[in-house]
Motif scaffolding. Structure first.
Motif, mmCIF file in Angstrom:
data_model
loop_
_atom_site.group_PDB
_atom_site.id
_atom_site.type_symbol
_atom_site.label_atom_id
_atom_site.label_comp_id
_atom_site.label_asym_id
_atom_site.label_seq_id
_atom_site.Cartn_x
_atom_site.Cartn_y
_atom_site.Cartn_z
ATOM 1 N N THR A 135 0.845 -1.186 0.090
ATOM 2 C CA THR A 135 0.005 0.058 -0.151
ATOM 3 C C THR A 135 0.736 1.232 0.068
ATOM 4 O OG1 THR A 135 -0.113 0.233 2.525
ATOM 5 C CG2 THR A 135 -1.697 -1.194 1.250
ATOM 6 N N ASN A 136 0.192 2.392 -0.224
ATOM 7 C CA ASN A 136 0.595 3.755 -0.251
ATOM 8 C C ASN A 136 1.412 3.937 1.052
ATOM 9 O OD1 ASN A 136 0.442 4.752 -2.914
ATOM 10 N ND2 ASN A 136 -1.904 4.916 -2.369
ATOM 11 N N GLY A 160 4.581 19.695 2.975
ATOM 12 C CA GLY A 160 4.750 19.901 4.394
ATOM 13 C C GLY A 160 5.068 18.279 5.124
ATOM 14 N N THR A 161 3.971 18.220 5.749
ATOM 15 C CA THR A 161 4.185 16.701 6.344
ATOM 16 C C THR A 161 3.496 15.602 5.472
ATOM 17 O OG1 THR A 161 2.374 17.074 7.930
ATOM 18 C CG2 THR A 161 4.587 17.731 8.721
ATOM 19 N N ARG A 162 2.603 16.130 4.629
ATOM 20 C CA ARG A 162 1.902 14.960 3.926
ATOM 21 C C ARG A 162 2.265 14.880 2.652
ATOM 22 N NH1 ARG A 162 -3.980 17.645 2.425
ATOM 23 N NH2 ARG A 162 -3.126 19.518 1.601
ATOM 24 N N TRP A 163 1.936 13.756 1.750
ATOM 25 C CA TRP A 163 2.180 13.603 0.448
ATOM 26 C C TRP A 163 0.827 13.900 -0.402
ATOM 27 C CZ3 TRP A 163 6.716 12.684 -1.949
ATOM 28 C CH2 TRP A 163 8.115 12.533 -0.970
ATOM 29 N N LEU A 164 1.176 14.558 -1.501
ATOM 30 C CA LEU A 164 -0.035 14.726 -2.355
ATOM 31 C C LEU A 164 0.193 13.908 -3.779
ATOM 32 C CD1 LEU A 164 -0.408 18.561 -1.972
ATOM 33 C CD2 LEU A 164 -1.683 16.657 -1.006
ATOM 34 N N ARG A 165 -0.410 13.717 -4.708
ATOM 35 C CA ARG A 165 -0.303 13.132 -5.779
ATOM 36 C C ARG A 165 -1.276 13.530 -6.885
ATOM 37 N NH1 ARG A 165 -3.156 6.972 -5.847
ATOM 38 N NH2 ARG A 165 -5.134 7.727 -5.704
ATOM 39 N N GLU A 212 -4.525 15.327 -4.902
ATOM 40 C CA GLU A 212 -5.033 14.806 -3.939
ATOM 41 C C GLU A 212 -4.184 14.417 -3.026
ATOM 42 O OE1 GLU A 212 -7.683 11.934 -5.728
ATOM 43 O OE2 GLU A 212 -6.040 10.495 -5.962
ATOM 44 N N ALA A 213 -4.564 14.072 -1.831
ATOM 45 C CA ALA A 213 -3.761 13.508 -0.678
ATOM 46 C C ALA A 213 -3.563 11.885 -1.057
ATOM 47 C CB ALA A 213 -4.488 13.512 0.542
ATOM 48 N N VAL A 214 -2.296 11.347 -0.865
ATOM 49 C CA VAL A 214 -2.023 10.102 -1.280
ATOM 50 C C VAL A 214 -3.056 9.353 -0.472
ATOM 51 C CG1 VAL A 214 -0.556 8.341 -1.248
ATOM 52 C CG2 VAL A 214 0.158 10.666 -2.144
#
Length: 445
Positions: free
Chosen positions: A226-227, A268-273, A280-282
Motif C-alpha cells: 500500500t501507499n 509539508g508533512t503530507r504527500w500529494l499526488r 489529492e492526498a495520497v
C-alpha cells in the motif's frame, strides 16, 4: 504429474457464440477508444504529452491500421484501403519520440479511417466460420485485435495521466471497503503446477504452451503493498540508502533525482499526488502506483523480503490445492464480473487493499487481478515449446534480460486482455505505467 489447466471461455466453439463474443469485445474496445479520443480537443490529440508516449491521434489510426492488416487483409482477403499509411503506423519502424514529426492523419480523418475499417471488419466477422486456419480458429484474430485495441486504450489512458491541464475523464470511485485486517501473508505450497495455457482460445503466443513448473514453498503478501507501507520506506531513507538498490537502480534514481513514486510530491508533512488532472492526498490504503521495478525491488529488500518470481505469482493466482488444477482466474474459470476485480476503466484508481473478496485465490490471496500491474522478479523469457504467432514482433523480439515481467493487470486493463496466464513486460525503469507490486519470501526465511 500436475493436473491439467481447466476451463475455456464461455463461448466454447459454437460459431454464433464466438461471433457474439467477438462482436462484444470489438464494440467494447471501440467505445473506450471513442471516449479517450473525444474527451479532449484536437490540440491534445495531436500533441505529444511525453516523449515516452505517442500522440493520441497516432494510437487512434494505428488501431485502425492493425485491424485492417489482420481482419480485412489477412482474414478477409480484402484489398488494402490505405496501404500508403502502413509504414506511418508501424510501431517498429517509428519510435514514439519521432511520431509527432510524421505526416499523420489528422483527427477527423483518423476517425473516418478507423470507422471504415470497422464497418468492413464486421462484414468479415459476419461471414467467418472460425475454422480453416490457426488465425481464424475459435475467432483468434478477432480476439487478438480486440486485445490490441484495449492495450492501446490503456496506453492512451497513461497519456491522459501524463497530460497537463484540467481533468478530461471522470469515473466513480471504487466502493469503499473495510480496512483489511486479514493475514499479512499466505503460504503457497511447494510442488508442481501447470503454468501457461494451451487451451485458452484467445491467449497470446507468450502465454503458450501449458507446461509443468516446479515451485518451492513460499510466502506471498495477501494484498499489494500500500501507499502507507511504501511511505514508511521513504521516511526510513529508502531512497537515500544504497544497500537496498540494485546497482543499475541506484544509478538511475541518482541520475534522475527520483525520491518518491511518479506524480507524488511532498506538501509539508503530507504527500500529494496528481491523478488525471486532479491533485489529492495520497490515499494510505490504496496499492502503491507508478513505481518502477527498481523501486519495487528496493522496497522488498528493505522489508527483508523479495519480489515473487513469475512462476510463484502464477501459482498463487491459479493453483487450486484441492483439485491440483490451474484455474483461468483466481476465483475460478468464469469470465471476470465486477465483484471479482477492478478492471476495464470502471474506476480511475485502484481499490483499497483487501477489496474484492469474491476474487481471491483458493489460497486466500487478494487482488491478483486488476487494480495494479505487479512487478515480478523474472525476466521476460519464452516458455518451453514457445512458437511466435502470428508475428515475431508481438513477443519474441522482447525476450531477454532487458524487460521484467508484470502480472495481473490494472484498473486500466479490460477483461479481454487480462487472464491468470496473461504476461506483460516493460523496462525496469518504467514508472508511467499503472504498476505496483507485492512481496514474497521463501518458506525458510
Amino acid at each position: 504429474m500436475t493436473a491439467p489447466e481447466t476451463g475455456t471461455t464461455t463461448a466454447g466453439t459454437d460459431p454464433e457464440a464466438l461471433r457474439e463474443r467477438a462482436l462484444a469485445a470489438l464494440a467494447t474496445a471501440r467505445a473506450r477508444t471513442t471516449l479517450l479520443t473525444t474527451c479532449v480537443g484536437e490540440p491534445d490529440l495531436t500533441a505529444q504529452h511525453s516523449p515516452l508516449m505517442s500522440p493520441l491521434v497516432w494510437d487512434l489510426a494505428h488501431i485502425g491500421n492493425q485491424e485492417e492488416l489482420w481482419l480485412l487483409r489477412a482474414v478477409g482477403g480484402r484489398a488494402a484501403i490505405r496501404p500508403e499509411i502502413d509504414g506511418l503506423y508501424d510501431a517498429f519502424e517509428h519510435p514514439r519520440a519521432e511520431r509527432p514529426s510524421l505526416p499523420l492523419l489528422p483527427p477527423a480523418e483518423a476517425r473516418r479511417y478507423a470507422a471504415e475499417v470497422r464497418g468492413r471488419a464486421l462484414d468479415v466477422l459476419e461471414a467467418a466460420d472460425f475454422h480453416g486456419s490457426r488465425l481464424t480458429e475459435a475467432g483468434f484474430a478477432f480476439g487478438m485485435i480486440a486485445q490490441h485495441e484495449q492495450q492501446h486504450d490503456e496506453t492512451m489512458l497513461i497519456t491522459h495521466q501524463l497530460r497537463a491541464g484540467p481533468p478530461a475523464l471522470t469515473a466513480p470511485d471504487p466502493e469503499p471497503a473495510p480496512l483489511f485486517t486479514g493475514p499479512a501473508e499466505v503460504l503457497v505450497p511447494g510442488g508442481p503446477f501447470t503454468m501457461g495455457t494451451s487451451d485458452e482460445p484467445w491467449a497470446l503466443d507468450n502465454e503458450r504452451p501449458a507446461h509443468p513448473r516446479q515451485v518451492e514453498p513460499f510466502w506471498i503478501d495477501t494484498v499489494p503493498v500500500t501507499n502507507a507501507a511504501y511511505q514508511e520506506f521513504i521516511e526510513d531513507g529508502g531512497y537515500d540508502t544504497e544497500r537496498w538498490w540494485a546497482p543499475e537502480g541506484w544509478a538511475h534514481i541518482r541520475r534522475h533525482a527520483v525520491s518518491a513514486p511518479l506524480f507524488w510530491r511532498r506538501d509539508g508533512t503530507r504527500w500529494l499526488r496528481r491523478r488525471f488532472g486532479t491533485t489529492e492526498a495520497v490515499p494510505p490504503d490504496e496499492p502503491v502506483l507508478h513505481v518502477c521495478w527498481y523501486e519495487a525491488d528496493a522496497y522488498a529488500r528493505w522489508a527483508g523480503r523479495r519480489l515473487p518470481t513469475e512462476a510463484e505469482w502464477e501459482k498463487a493466482a491459479r493453483f487450486d490445492p484441492v483439485t491440483g488444477s490451474s484455474r483461468r482466474y483466481p476465483w475460478g474459470d468464469d469470465d471476470p464480473a465486477p465483484g471479482h476485480a477492478n478492471l476495464g476503466q470502471r474506476h480511475l484508481r485502484p481499490a483499497p487493499a483487501g477489496s474484492y473478496p469474491a476474487g481471491e485465490s483458493p489460497l486466500g490471496v487478494r487482488q491478483l487481478i486488476g487494480d495494479v500491474w505487479e512487478w515480478t522478479a523474472s525476466d521476460f523469457l519464452p516458455y518451453p515449446g514457445f512458437r511466435a504467432f502470428p508475428y515475431r514482433e508481438y513477443s519474441e523480439v522482447f525476450f531477454g534480460s532487458g524487460h521484467k515481467v508484470l502480472r495481473g493487470g490494472s484498473f486500466a486493463v479490460d477483461p479481454v486482455a487480462c487472464r491468470g496466464t496473461f504476461r506483460n513486460w516493460d523496462y525496469p525503469v518504467r514508472r508511467q505505467i499503472f504498476s505496483g507490486f507485492r512481496t514474497a519470501r521463501s518458506e525458510d526465511v
